[in-house]
Design an enzyme around this catalytic site. Structure first.
Site, PDB file in Angstrom:
ATOM      1  N   GLY A  31       0.877  -1.151   0.270  1.00  0.00           N
ATOM      2  CA  GLY A  31       0.014   0.314   0.031  1.00  0.00           C
ATOM      3  C   GLY A  31       1.166   0.735  -0.166  1.00  0.00           C
ATOM      4  N   HIS A  37       4.259   1.802  -7.768  1.00  0.00           N
ATOM      5  CA  HIS A  37       3.162   0.979  -7.866  1.00  0.00           C
ATOM      6  C   HIS A  37       2.672   0.864  -9.146  1.00  0.00           C
ATOM      7  CE1 HIS A  37       4.052   1.308  -3.319  1.00  0.00           C
ATOM      8  NE2 HIS A  37       4.517  -0.225  -3.659  1.00  0.00           N
ATOM      9  N   GLN A  61       8.301  -9.719   7.634  1.00  0.00           N
ATOM     10  CA  GLN A  61       9.026  -9.406   6.973  1.00  0.00           C
ATOM     11  C   GLN A  61       9.734  -7.745   7.695  1.00  0.00           C
ATOM     12  OE1 GLN A  61       6.477  -8.543   3.351  1.00  0.00           O
ATOM     13  NE2 GLN A  61       8.190  -6.647   3.439  1.00  0.00           N
ATOM     14  N   GLY A 150       8.823  -4.625  -8.377  1.00  0.00           N
ATOM     15  CA  GLY A 150       9.743  -2.717  -8.898  1.00  0.00           C
ATOM     16  C   GLY A 150      11.102  -3.515  -8.736  1.00  0.00           C
ATOM     17  N   LYS A 152      13.756  -1.522  -8.099  1.00  0.00           N
ATOM     18  CA  LYS A 152      14.480  -0.545  -6.639  1.00  0.00           C
ATOM     19  C   LYS A 152      14.825  -2.051  -5.906  1.00  0.00           C
ATOM     20  CE  LYS A 152      12.205   1.369  -3.130  1.00  0.00           C
ATOM     21  NZ  LYS A 152      12.411   0.476  -2.569  1.00  0.00           N
ATOM     22  N   ASP A 153      13.834  -2.726  -5.388  1.00  0.00           N
ATOM     23  CA  ASP A 153      14.440  -3.641  -4.874  1.00  0.00           C
ATOM     24  C   ASP A 153      14.330  -4.710  -4.979  1.00  0.00           C
ATOM     25  OD1 ASP A 153      12.842  -2.956  -2.288  1.00  0.00           O
ATOM     26  OD2 ASP A 153      10.961  -2.717  -3.097  1.00  0.00           O
ATOM     27  N   GLN A 156      14.888  -8.154  -3.282  1.00  0.00           N
ATOM     28  CA  GLN A 156      13.248  -9.250  -3.177  1.00  0.00           C
ATOM     29  C   GLN A 156      13.259  -9.810  -5.012  1.00  0.00           C
ATOM     30  OE1 GLN A 156       9.778  -7.210  -1.289  1.00  0.00           O
ATOM     31  NE2 GLN A 156      10.164  -6.555  -3.058  1.00  0.00           N
ATOM     32  N   SER A 188       9.485   5.448  -3.378  1.00  0.00           N
ATOM     33  CA  SER A 188       9.564   4.265  -2.333  1.00  0.00           C
ATOM     34  C   SER A 188       8.023   4.969  -1.458  1.00  0.00           C
ATOM     35  CB  SER A 188      10.687   4.201  -1.549  1.00  0.00           C
ATOM     36  OG  SER A 188      10.182   3.861   0.016  1.00  0.00           O
ATOM     37  N   SER A 189       6.793   3.918  -0.915  1.00  0.00           N
ATOM     38  CA  SER A 189       6.560   4.817  -0.293  1.00  0.00           C
ATOM     39  C   SER A 189       7.396   4.945   1.453  1.00  0.00           C
ATOM     40  CB  SER A 189       5.551   2.790   0.659  1.00  0.00           C
ATOM     41  OG  SER A 189       4.875   2.600  -0.010  1.00  0.00           O
TER      42      SER A 189
END
Ligand code: PAF
Length: 283
Positions: A31, A37, A61, A150, A152-153, A156, A188-189
């Site tokens: 979110g 996103h 996480q 994404g 960015k990670d 991950q 980024s959030s």
């Protein structure tokens, strides 16, 4: 827009929609949606009949309880943003903890072949077991054909590809390019927790990575790492947590530059208690 909090209801709807030409895209998120996103959702919309966006701040996480409690939660705004892309082709799955995990919220332990011990894995204990666990649960619930993450990670993304290889879940993983603010700050959030000054000065992170890319053509990686440290030493706003040049595929730290290998530079920086990560392809 349809917003489901129950996996049973989500599954019932998806089952009804399925026909022979059906393809289901999936964008898992926590979110606080932003342009980054939305670019994942747009990629999913372009390639699938229907797209599920999950919105779930996954407790397993987080190794830091403060980070978990301060993580932004903005479901109403998130749904409004998604509606600007499509009212009918997107479903939101915003479950409770028990809907995803059942009565016991545990993380499974994965062997990601060493990917989990580098960078984020060193600094965030158990983080990738938590990510692997939730994404596996979500894949089993949503049963997508394609899922979008994404770059960015980037670590991950590699971990999730490995998880799919291990579990043999029938889903194709697509990595999407990093979206940036005009000064280069990776979206980024967590950026919503930065002060105006931190946002203004945060262009330093991407500028440093761009210079690293130039230097990588001719300079040794240890010299480059030292140079990165000097960019952040005694900085009034930012503290460098790590900088690492790694092979893209297995994330092993560079030893001797090998022209046949693909490399990426990774960085993590604290702005106050907000942790920012970024990376760049070097060749
Ligand atoms: O990248 C994220 O937002 C999260 O790690 C993910 C993939 C949604 C799992 O909780």
């Amino acid at each position: 827009m349809r917003v489901y909090t129950s996996k049973a209801e989500l599954r019932t709807f998806i089952s009804k929609e399925k026909n022979t030409a059906f393809s289901l895209g999936f964008v898992p998120t926590m979110g606080a949606l932003h342009v980054g996103h939305l670019s994942l959702v747009k990629a999913a919309l372009a390639e699938n009949t229907l797209v599920v966006v999950s919105i779930f701040v996954n407790p397993t996480q987080f190794d830091n309880p403060n980070d978990l409690s301060s993580y932004p939660r903005t479901l109403t705004e998130d749904v409004q943003l998604l509606e600007t892309l499509s009212e009918t082709q997107i479903l939101v799955y915003a479950p409770t903890v028990s809907d995803v995990y059942g009565s016991e919220m545990n993380a499974d332990h994965f062997d990601f072949g060493g990917l989990e011990f580098e960078m984020e894995g060193k600094f965030r204990t158990g983080h990738f077991d938590g990510v692997g666990t939730i994404v596996k649960h979500l894949f089993e619930i949503v049963k997508p054909n394609f899922a979008y993450f994404g770059e960015k990670d980037f670590q991950q993304l590699q971990i999730i590809k490995k998880m799919v290889e291990i579990t043999k879940l029938p889903v194709t993983i697509t990595g999407c390019p990093i979206e940036r603010e005009s000064n280069g700050l990776a979206m980024s959030s967590r950026n919503s927790r930065l002060s105006a000054e931190e946002i203004e000065k945060s262009g330093l992170i991407y500028k440093t990575l761009q210079t690293v890319k130039e230097k990588f053509q001719s300079e040794n990686h240890t010299v480059i790492s030292d140079w990165v440290s000097t960019q952040f030493s005694n900085h009034p706003l930012f503290e460098l947590e790590y900088f690492q040049i790694s092979e893209s595929e297995n994330l092993a730290p560079i030893q001797q530059k090998n022209q046949t290998k693909i490399y990426r530079a990774f960085i993590a920086v604290f702005a106050g208690d907000v942790r920012l990560i970024d990376n760049i392809a070097l060749n």
